[in-house]
Design an enzyme around this catalytic site. Structure first.
Site, PDB file in Angstrom:
ATOM      1  CG  ASN A  79      -2.043  -0.972   1.160  1.00  0.00           C
ATOM      2  OD1 ASN A  79      -2.318  -1.528   0.109  1.00  0.00           O
ATOM      3  ND2 ASN A  79      -2.701  -1.195   2.281  1.00  0.00           N
ATOM      4  NE  ARG A 401      -8.628  -1.996 -10.041  1.00  0.00           N
ATOM      5  CZ  ARG A 401      -7.652  -1.171 -10.397  1.00  0.00           C
ATOM      6  NH1 ARG A 401      -6.760  -1.580 -11.272  1.00  0.00           N
ATOM      7  NH2 ARG A 401      -7.572   0.046  -9.888  1.00  0.00           N
ATOM      8  NE  ARG A 431      -3.386   5.630 -10.459  1.00  0.00           N
ATOM      9  CZ  ARG A 431      -4.020   6.542  -9.715  1.00  0.00           C
ATOM     10  NH1 ARG A 431      -4.367   6.262  -8.485  1.00  0.00           N
ATOM     11  NH2 ARG A 431      -4.312   7.714 -10.221  1.00  0.00           N
ATOM     12  CG  HIS A 461     -15.229   2.932 -10.803  1.00  0.00           C
ATOM     13  ND1 HIS A 461     -15.880   2.944  -9.583  1.00  0.00           N
ATOM     14  CD2 HIS A 461     -14.073   2.244 -10.604  1.00  0.00           C
ATOM     15  CE1 HIS A 461     -15.150   2.304  -8.693  1.00  0.00           C
ATOM     16  NE2 HIS A 461     -14.051   1.866  -9.280  1.00  0.00           N
TER      17      HIS A 461
END
Length: 742
Positions: A79, A401, A431, A461
């Site tokens: 992270n 994704r 990303r 999205h």
């Protein structure tokens, strides 16, 4: 055929939409206004670091098995790497260009970087302490993360042989002198710099050895005992094989992180070509952070600082191991006694009752599935059935994704090859998934899928599937709305909701959503769903305003929300307004939260908690009392793909889906939301200063069974599973709130 469409039309529509969504610019405030902002809001970057400290704290949680604690340490390090490559890089870019735009709390980029630097060093130090403690505990259990000097002669001899046969052929020493310029080090690259001497009259020689990305970071020695040695330790110990005849005067281990953000240029005419080039540029982005080991040779350190040209504030000398993200490799050690007990997701009982026929089950009644407690296979089966069912005529699918081995992609390819009309909206701007998504888009297009890349400026999205089926009564539309991605691996870890429906109104709205993305046909109105950036935020404000009006009228008023992040200033201010009016607000926000809860005169009626545990909380839900005390059968409940962030509400295509079906409504509100709100064992409560304290249950309360763990509850109970009859029997034990009589 792949649809990339002219950029001019996209930009024209985006300018018109941005004028609608962004509103007037805010005036620049003075110092007093900045101070007031700091008391009213939490800085986004500092809030994220606070979240990552909560993740890191799980590596210190003595209730967890040791390898799971090591995994949390690895996650916190990963992270932090991403935060550095994106958020710190962005702030440094602003500071370098002299951009003085202030954050929500009034800090300018340089002030934020200074505060981040202080916290970054504290987190890095805490990570090393956590690793030290875990190494000792793991050693007691027969898992050794070893220094070479700890090993016996036989083990050291094996390591030397392994270095000679397996490592030495992979590495290439590179001299650094006027005729050999400093070599390029890729993002996340790690290497060792050696200072060498041959003969008294010869000048010192500097050599770099980059650690190959394809080599294992940790080498496991053979034998029953699990002994791991970091590859950089082998290179340091056996470097004499690389440099025969040289004396090693000193060395230094280093690691570099680079700017990894990709900004889409308006002039880009071909998104696929642009992203292929941009991905290559990202690997060579500007260095943002240079990590050094504490014993780094001074001459090597000076050379590294000069060559990477990193601001001195972003050079970190580590107290221990570099690149802790790679510790997850050790978590694969086959020691079930040191891991969470295995858990197998349940398959929805409703669909099993219909002999696996998804369409028959959905046609009978709407279904909501909670991953990972219920299997993601039902989503795959829904699409696979659509691909093979002769009655299905078309499939439309958004893809943000999808993972490396995606059964969702396979189903869409099968459908296209079976002659069905298949449209896939592939988001290239996801990303770190850009390269994978380009590959999927290419494979889909080859199979005959119509691939659309959507808007240039906005990410798509929303998570939506739309299947049109020819039936006796005519064409019927089946929809799947998700709060998470179509990613089978993430679905084992992320808690998300999948909503299946054959509601005609939702089907018509979903069709309008796809027309908006694929053809820029902006829907003038929708029957049920709200779409960002054209109306979702306004819908949320309308619902909150209704709660404010109810509070002013003396009626019960409440808002519950479960989100990943909340940073949108307008949303926060609207919630502050509701709190001041007397609306009771419960927020479960896993990550970034720029709202301050419990501040006198601002947010007395707001509570914020963050749940960190075995699963990553990812589902997004809003609930509004509608004149009744929550939870209530009268409440308005919504699933959404959007967090309360500017990027989601103003710069992304998202959906807000109302839950009208009574069974699904009660399942989402009285199981998912209520269990999250009442969790005590994995929850952190936000304090008025923006910091978090772990909600701990005292020993007496624990003995009496008053502590509540929502993850354990959902793993051990029927949960949703597509059967409404389980709701009352499996209600949150002893903690279910009484509905108001109205």
């Amino acid at each position: 055929m792949c649809n990339t469409r002219p950029a001019r039309g996209r930009r024209r529509l985006a300018r018109r939409m941005n004028a609608f969504t962004q509103g007037p610019a805010e005036p620049v405030d003075g110092g007093s206004a900045a101070a007031a902002a700091a008391e009213r809001y939490v800085n986004r970057e500092l809030s994220w670091l606070s979240f990552n400290r909560r993740v890191l704290a799980e590596s210190e949680n003595e209730r967890y098995p040791l390898l799971e604690r090591l995994r949390f340490l690895s996650i916190s390090a990963s992270n932090l790497d991403e935060f550095t490559m994106i958020r710190i890089a962005g702030l440094e870019g602003q500071a370098t260009r002299g951009i003085e735009t202030t954050a929500i709390d009034g800090l300018d980029p340089r002030q934020q970087l200074a505060a981040i630097r202080e916290l970054l060093l504290a987190v890095e130090s805490r990570q090393q302490r956590a690793l030290g403690a875990l190494r000792d505990l793991l050693a007691e259990e027969g898992i050794l993360i070893a220094e070479i000097d700890q090993l016996d002669d036989t083990q050291q001899a094996w390591l030397e042989e392994y270095f000679t046969t397996d490592i030495l052929p992979l590495i290439t020493p590179q001299a650094i002198d006027p005729s050999h310029p400093f070599p390029f080090v890729a993002n996340l690259g790690m290497g060792v710099l050696f200072r060498l001497k041959r003969g008294r009259r010869q000048p010192d020689l500097v050599e770099m050895v980059l650690i190959p990305s394809g080599a294992p970071r940790f080498v496991r020695l053979p034998g029953k005992q699990a002994v791991y040695v970091a590859i950089e330790k082998l290179i340091g110990r056996y470097a004499a094989q690389l440099f025969p005849g040289f004396k090693i005067l000193g060395d230094g281990l280093f690691r570099v992180l680079r700017d990894s953000d990709i900004e889409v240029e308006e002039e880009a005419e071909d998104l696929v070509r642009y992203f292929r080039t941009a991905i290559q540029r990202r690997r060579r982005g500007r260095a943002v952070l240079l990590e050094l080991d504490r014993d780094c040779d001074p001459a090597a350190e000076a050379l590294l600082r000069e060559q990477f040209d990193v601001d001195s504030a972003m050079v970190v000398k580590s107290e221990g191991m570099l690149g802790l993200r790679h510790l997850d490799a050790i978590c694969g050690e086959p020691r079930p006694d040191l891991k969470f007990a295995p858990f197998s997701p349940r398959y929805p009982e409703r669909i099993l009752a219909h002999d696996g026929d998804c369409f028959s089950a959905i046609r009978e009644k709407d279904i909501v599935i909670q991953h990972p407690y219920e299997s993601f296979e039902v989503v795959v089966d829904f699409l696979h059935q659509a691909a093979t069912d002769p009655a299905v005529v078309s499939i439309k699918q958004t893809l943000y994704r999808a993972g490396d081995q995606s059964p969702v992609i396979a189903a869409l390819i099968d459908a296209a090859q079976a002659g069905k009309a298949v449209t896939a909206v592939v988001e290239l701007k996801a990303r770190f998934d850009e390269e994978r998504n380009i590959r999927w888009a290419t494979e889909l297009e080859r199979a005959g899928v119509q691939v659309i890349y959507g808007f240039m400026e906005w990410k798509t999205h929303a998570k939506v599937s739309l299947v049109v089926r020819r039936e006796e009564e005519g064409y019927r539309t089946y929809c799947h709305f998700g709060t998470g991605n179509y990613h089978p691996i993430n679905a084992r870890i992320y808690t998300d909701l999948s909503y299946f429906t054959a509601d005609p109104a939702l089907g018509r709205d979903a069709a309008k959503l796809f027309n908006f993305v694929t053809g820029y046909v902006e829907p003038r109105e929708t029957e049920r769903i709200a779409i960002s950036p054209i109306g979702l935020k306004a819908k949320l404000f309308e619902l909150i305003d209704r709660e404010i009006a109810n509070a002013h009228a003396g009626k019960p008023a409440g808002v519950w929300a479960k989100l990943n992040s909340i940073t949108h200033r307008e949303v926060i201010d609207k919630l502050y307004e509701a709190s001041a009016a007397g609306v009771e607000i419960q927020l479960v926000v896993r990550g970034i939260c720029s709202l301050r809860a419990g501040v006198p005169g601002v947010s007395e009626n707001i509570q914020v908690k963050s749940i960190i545990g075995r699963f990553l909380e990812h589902s997004r839900v809003w609930a509004f009392g509608n004149g009744h005390r929550l939870p209530s059968k009268h409440a308005d409940v919504f699933l959404t793909s959007a967090d309360a962030m500017s990027r989601n509400l103003d710069r992304r295509v998202e959906v807000l889906v109302p839950i009208v079906n009574k069974t699904v409504h009660d399942q989402v509100l009285e199981q998912v939301m209520l269990a999250n709100i009442l969790d005590t064992e994995q929850s952190w409560q936000q304090q008025p200063d923006g910091q978090y304290e772990r909600m701990r249950v005292g020993p007496e309360a624990e003995a009496e069974g008053e502590g509540f763990n929502c993850h354990d509850y959902f793993m051990s109970n029927p949960s949703l599973s597509g059967r409404g009859a389980a709701l009352k029997a499996g209600a949150v034990p002893k903690l279910r709130l009484e509905d108001d009589p109205g």
